[in-house]
Motif scaffolding. Structure first.
Motif, PDB file in Angstrom:
ATOM      1  N   ASP A   1       0.824  -1.204   0.000  1.00 50.52           N
ATOM      2  CA  ASP A   1       0.000   0.000   0.000  1.00 50.52           C
ATOM      3  C   ASP A   1       0.860   1.256   0.000  1.00 50.52           C
ATOM      4  N   LEU A   2       1.911   1.256   0.801  1.00 51.46           N
ATOM      5  CA  LEU A   2       2.778   2.431   0.867  1.00 51.46           C
ATOM      6  C   LEU A   2       3.587   2.603  -0.418  1.00 51.46           C
ATOM      7  N   THR A   3       3.927   1.487  -1.066  1.00 55.02           N
ATOM      8  CA  THR A   3       4.596   1.588  -2.364  1.00 55.02           C
ATOM      9  C   THR A   3       3.678   2.268  -3.375  1.00 55.02           C
ATOM     10  N   ASP A   4       2.395   1.881  -3.377  1.00 53.48           N
ATOM     11  CA  ASP A   4       1.419   2.539  -4.253  1.00 53.48           C
ATOM     12  C   ASP A   4       1.332   4.035  -3.944  1.00 53.48           C
ATOM     13  N   PHE A   5       1.282   4.360  -2.649  1.00 58.12           N
ATOM     14  CA  PHE A   5       1.140   5.759  -2.245  1.00 58.12           C
ATOM     15  C   PHE A   5       2.359   6.583  -2.646  1.00 58.12           C
TER      16      PHE A   5
ATOM     17  N   PRO B   1       9.381  11.803  -3.287  1.00 59.64           N
ATOM     18  CA  PRO B   1       9.233  12.609  -2.071  1.00 59.64           C
ATOM     19  C   PRO B   1      10.311  12.303  -1.040  1.00 59.64           C
ATOM     20  N   ASP B   2      10.655  13.326  -0.255  1.00 57.85           N
ATOM     21  CA  ASP B   2      11.547  13.138   0.887  1.00 57.85           C
ATOM     22  C   ASP B   2      10.750  13.424   2.156  1.00 57.85           C
TER      23      ASP B   2
ATOM     24  N   ALA C   1       5.125  10.530  -6.243  1.00 56.25           N
ATOM     25  CA  ALA C   1       6.207  10.881  -7.175  1.00 56.25           C
ATOM     26  C   ALA C   1       5.657  11.581  -8.406  1.00 56.25           C
ATOM     27  N   GLY C   2       4.523  11.088  -8.909  1.00 55.67           N
ATOM     28  CA  GLY C   2       3.896  11.754 -10.049  1.00 55.67           C
ATOM     29  C   GLY C   2       3.145  13.006  -9.647  1.00 55.67           C
ATOM     30  N   HIS C   3       2.494  12.957  -8.502  1.00 61.61           N
ATOM     31  CA  HIS C   3       1.668  14.061  -8.014  1.00 61.61           C
ATOM     32  C   HIS C   3       2.516  15.279  -7.666  1.00 61.61           C
TER      33      HIS C   3
ATOM     34  N   PHE D   1      -5.020  10.629  -3.843  1.00 58.20           N
ATOM     35  CA  PHE D   1      -4.524   9.256  -3.988  1.00 58.20           C
ATOM     36  C   PHE D   1      -5.684   8.269  -3.998  1.00 58.20           C
ATOM     37  N   LEU D   2      -6.617   8.427  -3.043  1.00 59.80           N
ATOM     38  CA  LEU D   2      -7.750   7.503  -2.975  1.00 59.80           C
ATOM     39  C   LEU D   2      -8.613   7.596  -4.233  1.00 59.80           C
TER      40      LEU D   2
END
Length: 310
Positions: free
Chosen positions: A31-35, A47-48, A40-42, A63-64
């Protein structure tokens, strides 16, 4: 620290400190990989920590919405939001990031499914007869496999254990055959509970252990073909094979025996608090799902028996 590194540390904390189940850690990791992939695209780049600390509820809603557009169901999106909430709260505590304002954010409404229990006759049939049908291609000794399967599924129905809880038992945990005993079970989060053991369960386990003379107390109680702890997939396959040959419904699974244990206790007059303790539920609301099962069965009986039901 990158968001990916933070993800790895969070999952390690979840597994080691919170002692979350392996399946939970794997699901939250995906799930966190998806987020993070969405972010990254958003956000226009990987992100850092600063980017994670600057997130807004609108970013999570985006995201949802993206996951819904990709075909993710309500249950999947609800779990993903839970994974993200946990991750961001951990970041706020462990890394000193400002907490994201999540309190007012509502996730997808998920209606808990009503547990699908077997009838008492079906549950007793599984417990007593599962060892009578064998896969001819199976490498195990038929007598040992039969006794093992009867003992395992009698235990699941007689004590309401999760499959993983039963398979984690060692020989030293087995209750003595001739006297009343309680089984100490380690459930989710390492929480232990005591479950009374019925004579039928004690007898089934004793019959199985008689076919394993000299078994060490430290050995797994339920062994697979190669002498290691029985794999859950093997137990599930064994019951799947039996239910198809016996004509039982497709929801006749190891976990359905746990549901049946709770449902039949409730139908017999047991109170919800006692059932909660026996099942090891942290919340009474989880146990209350079984009242819906009992109400459904009651309504079906009324419709069948009452002369004015049509």
């Amino acid at each position: 620290m990158t968001a990916a590194e933070a993800r790895a540390r969070y999952l390690d904390w979840l597994a080691k400190e919170r002692r979350a189940a392996t399946n939970t850690v794997e699901a939250y990791g995906a799930d966190l990989t998806d987020f993070l992939g969405f972010l990254a695209g958003h956000l226009g780049g990987e992100p850092d920590l600063a980017a994670l600390g600057a997130l807004r509820p609108a970013d999570l809603r985006g995201f949802l919405a993206a996951r819904a557009a990709a075909g993710a169901g309500v249950a999947t999106r609800a779990r993903q939001l839970a994974a993200i909430r946990g991750f961001l709260r951990w970041l706020a505590r462990a890394q000193g990031l400002p907490p994201v304002a999540l309190a007012g954010m509502r996730g997808p409404r998920l209606k808990p499914p009503v547990p699908r229990a077997l009838t008492p006759a079906q549950a007793r049939e599984v417990a007593a007869e599962v060892g009578s049908v064998h896969d001819p291609n199976h490498a195990e000794l038929p007598a040992l496999q039969a006794a093992r399967d009867v003992a395992l599924f009698t235990l699941l129905y007689g004590c309401g254990l999760r499959l993983g809880e039963a398979l984690a038992l060692d020989v030293r945990d087995a209750p003595p055959e001739g006297e009343a005993a309680a089984l100490r079970v380690t459930g989710k989060g390492g929480k232990q509970r005591l479950v009374p053991v019925l004579p039928a369960v004690r007898a089934a386990i004793a019959a199985y252990l008689r076919l394993r003379p000299g078994a060490s107390p430290a050995e797994p109680l339920f062994l697979g073909a190669r002498g290691a702890r029985l794999d859950p997939a093997v137990a599930q396959r064994s019951l799947r094979h039996y239910r198809r040959l016996a004509g039982l419904p497709e929801h006749a699974t190891p976990h359905a025996l746990r549901h049946s244990f709770a449902t039949h206790l409730l139908g017999g007059g047991a109170d919800l608090r006692s059932i909660q303790e026996l099942l090891g539920h942290a919340s009474l609301s989880t146990t209350q799902r079984y009242t819906a099962v009992d109400a459904t069965a009651l309504l079906a009986t009324w419709r069948k028996a009452h002369p004015r039901a049509d």
